[in-house]
Design a protein around this motif. Structure first.
Motif, short mmCIF file in Angstrom:
data_model
loop_
_atom_site.label_atom_id
_atom_site.label_comp_id
_atom_site.label_asym_id
_atom_site.label_seq_id
_atom_site.Cartn_x
_atom_site.Cartn_y
_atom_site.Cartn_z
N TYR A 151 -5.53 -4.69 10.44
CA TYR A 151 -4.30 -5.01 10.30
C TYR A 151 -3.83 -3.15 9.76
N HIS A 152 -1.92 -3.56 10.15
CA HIS A 152 -0.94 -2.53 10.32
C HIS A 152 -0.39 -2.22 8.92
N HIS A 153 -0.72 -1.54 8.63
CA HIS A 153 0.12 -0.94 7.45
C HIS A 153 0.81 -0.29 7.51
N HIS A 154 2.38 -0.89 7.10
CA HIS A 154 3.80 -0.44 7.72
C HIS A 154 4.55 -0.80 6.76
N MET A 155 5.22 1.23 6.89
CA MET A 155 6.64 0.94 6.49
C MET A 155 7.73 -0.17 6.25
N GLY A 156 8.22 -0.66 5.75
CA GLY A 156 9.49 -1.78 5.51
C GLY A 156 9.12 -2.56 4.94
N THR A 157 7.29 -2.67 5.17
CA THR A 157 6.94 -4.63 5.02
C THR A 157 6.03 -4.52 3.32
N VAL A 158 5.64 -5.76 3.67
CA VAL A 158 4.51 -5.73 2.01
C VAL A 158 3.42 -4.85 2.18
N VAL A 159 3.27 -4.19 3.02
CA VAL A 159 2.14 -3.27 2.44
C VAL A 159 2.34 -1.80 3.37
N GLN A 160 2.47 -1.02 1.44
CA GLN A 160 2.88 -0.11 3.03
C GLN A 160 2.41 1.45 1.75
N THR A 161 2.26 1.16 -0.04
CA THR A 161 2.09 1.87 -0.21
C THR A 161 0.35 2.23 -0.55
N GLU A 162 -0.20 3.23 -0.74
CA GLU A 162 -1.41 3.59 -1.54
C GLU A 162 -2.21 2.78 -1.89
N ALA A 163 -0.93 2.24 -3.02
CA ALA A 163 -1.72 0.82 -3.89
C ALA A 163 -1.41 -0.40 -3.27
N GLU A 164 -0.61 -0.68 -2.41
CA GLU A 164 -1.06 -2.00 -1.53
C GLU A 164 -1.65 -1.79 -0.87
N ILE A 165 -2.08 -0.94 0.03
CA ILE A 165 -3.69 -0.75 1.06
C ILE A 165 -5.16 -1.38 0.40
N ASP A 166 -4.63 -0.80 -1.19
CA ASP A 166 -6.04 -0.51 -2.08
C ASP A 166 -5.85 -2.15 -2.37
N ARG A 167 -5.09 -3.04 -2.37
CA ARG A 167 -5.03 -3.89 -2.68
C ARG A 167 -5.75 -4.89 -1.57
N PHE A 168 -4.53 -4.79 -0.48
CA PHE A 168 -5.14 -5.78 0.56
C PHE A 168 -6.82 -5.55 0.86
N MET A 169 -7.04 -4.75 0.99
CA MET A 169 -7.69 -4.22 1.44
C MET A 169 -9.38 -4.60 0.39
N ALA A 170 -9.23 -4.90 -0.63
CA ALA A 170 -9.97 -5.54 -2.22
C ALA A 170 -9.76 -6.51 -1.92
N GLY A 171 -9.08 -7.12 -1.74
CA GLY A 171 -8.75 -8.82 -1.38
C GLY A 171 -8.98 -9.27 -0.24
N THR A 172 -8.85 -9.02 1.27
CA THR A 172 -9.42 -10.06 1.91
C THR A 172 -11.00 -9.46 2.48
N GLY A 173 -11.21 -10.87 3.60
CA GLY A 173 -13.24 -10.73 3.43
C GLY A 173 -13.09 -9.04 4.85
N ALA A 174 -14.29 -9.49 5.18
CA ALA A 174 -15.18 -8.63 5.94
C ALA A 174 -13.96 -8.52 7.45
N ALA A 175 -14.06 -9.81 7.97
CA ALA A 175 -13.02 -10.50 8.97
C ALA A 175 -12.04 -9.17 9.17
N VAL A 176 -11.85 -8.73 8.16
CA VAL A 176 -10.15 -8.27 8.68
C VAL A 176 -10.73 -6.92 8.53
N LYS A 177 -9.84 -5.57 8.99
CA LYS A 177 -9.87 -5.18 9.60
C LYS A 177 -8.71 -3.10 9.22
N LEU A 178 -9.65 -2.33 9.52
CA LEU A 178 -8.32 -1.94 8.44
C LEU A 178 -7.36 -0.96 10.10
N LEU A 179 -6.15 -1.03 10.67
CA LEU A 179 -5.39 0.07 11.81
C LEU A 179 -5.03 1.03 10.73
N LEU A 180 -5.45 2.28 10.87
CA LEU A 180 -5.50 3.65 9.84
C LEU A 180 -4.23 4.24 10.24
#
Length: 296
Positions: A151-180
């Motif tokens: 998952y690509h966090h990105h400016m201008g989208t729904v996952v942009q801030t640190e808090a949003e990245i944290d919420r995204f990671m906490a709320g998704t399962g192991a199949a979802v990986k992060l694109l840092l």
């Protein structure tokens, strides 16, 4: 082992195709190969079928890494998204990719030159409750098709801030990986070193671009759009801004995968080959200093 790749956005922009639109694909690939780049992500000038894509890259000794796919999971469920993604998944898998790069693009403003970043979508609690399980389900379907969702966090989208990245990671399962993405993290107010430390076991792909803080400050003060900020030079290649890449990489001692130079700039202001070479040389040095091993 780590391999260094590049995104053609360093030469030609996908959101504004006129930026670098005159640069032939062959020039991009030849220069990338000469620099030492091993693989390329997808761009609008690339062949549209897997065999042709692999063949074109092979002409220059390059391999295919993956490419962006826009999800709309706030508008459709995971099964509908998976059906919509069938062609994109088949292309990536057929051309040799191991990951599917996704970004939720419902109501995004990053591709709208007239829209200030302050107009980006911010999810309600109810929307998060819909989005997160759908993303997990979609990632599981993608895994069943033979690719890993990053998952690509990105400016201008729904996952942009640190808090949003944290919420995204906490709320998704192991199949979802992060694109840092070091550049989007930094500009979005997150610490990429912290993200690397917290999510090291779920980081499946890395995009490296640096941030010019003076341009960022002017963008934020002036209410600029994402694209206007890019054209003014908010992003640059690793080592030409403020990101501490050695500290980031030291948090990822077991990372094995691609590290991609993805620094969109105006090629009339930032000569692509010059800057990508600078970024490549810096990355090699940073990875070596952090003790990470690159593929031979």
């Amino acid at each position: 082992m780590i391999r260094i790749g590049a995104n053609p956005i360093c030469w030609s922009n996908d959101d504004m195709i006129e930026i670098g639109g005159d640069i032939p694909l062959e020039q991009c690939l030849a220069e990338a190969a000469e620099i030492g780049i091993e693989g390329m992500e997808l761009g609008n000038k690339f062949p549209k079928t897997a065999p042709a894509l692999k063949a074109k890259l092979a002409e220059f000794g390059l391999v295919f890494v993956s490419g962006w796919y826009s999800t709309f999971l706030l508008e459709r469920d995971a099964d509908a998204e998976f059906a919509a993604a069938a062609e994109a998944i088949a292309l990536r898998k057929g051309a040799g990719a191991e990951v599917l790069i996704v970004c939720e693009c419902t109501r995004t403003v990053h591709g709208v030159k007239s829209a200030p970043l302050s107009a980006r979508p911010v999810l309600t609690d109810a929307e998060w409750a819909v989005f997160l399980p759908r993303m997990t389900r979609f990632a599981e379907l993608v895994a069943g098709a033979g690719l890993t969702l990053v998952y690509h966090h990105h400016m201008g989208t729904v996952v942009q801030t640190e808090a949003e990245i944290d919420r995204f990671m906490a709320g998704t399962g192991a199949a979802v990986k992060l694109l840092l993405d070091t550049g989007h993290a930094t500009w979005g107010g997150a610490d990429p070193v912290r993200l690397a430390r917290l999510y090291r076991d779920r980081i499946g792909h890395i995009h490296t671009k640096d941030v010019r803080q003076d341009v960022r400050a002017r963008s934020e003060a002036g209410g600029w759009s994402f694209l206007d900020s890019v054209l003014e030079g908010v992003y640059t290649v690793p080592g030409d801004g403020t990101v501490d890449y050695v500290a980031v990489f030291r948090e990822l001692p077991d990372y094995a995968g691609w590290v991609i130079i993805e620094a969109e700039q105006d090629p009339d202001k930032a000569h692509p080959k010059t800057y990508v070479k600078m970024g490549y040389d810096n990355l090699v040095r940073f990875l070596d200093e952090a003790g990470l091993k690159r593929a031979a």
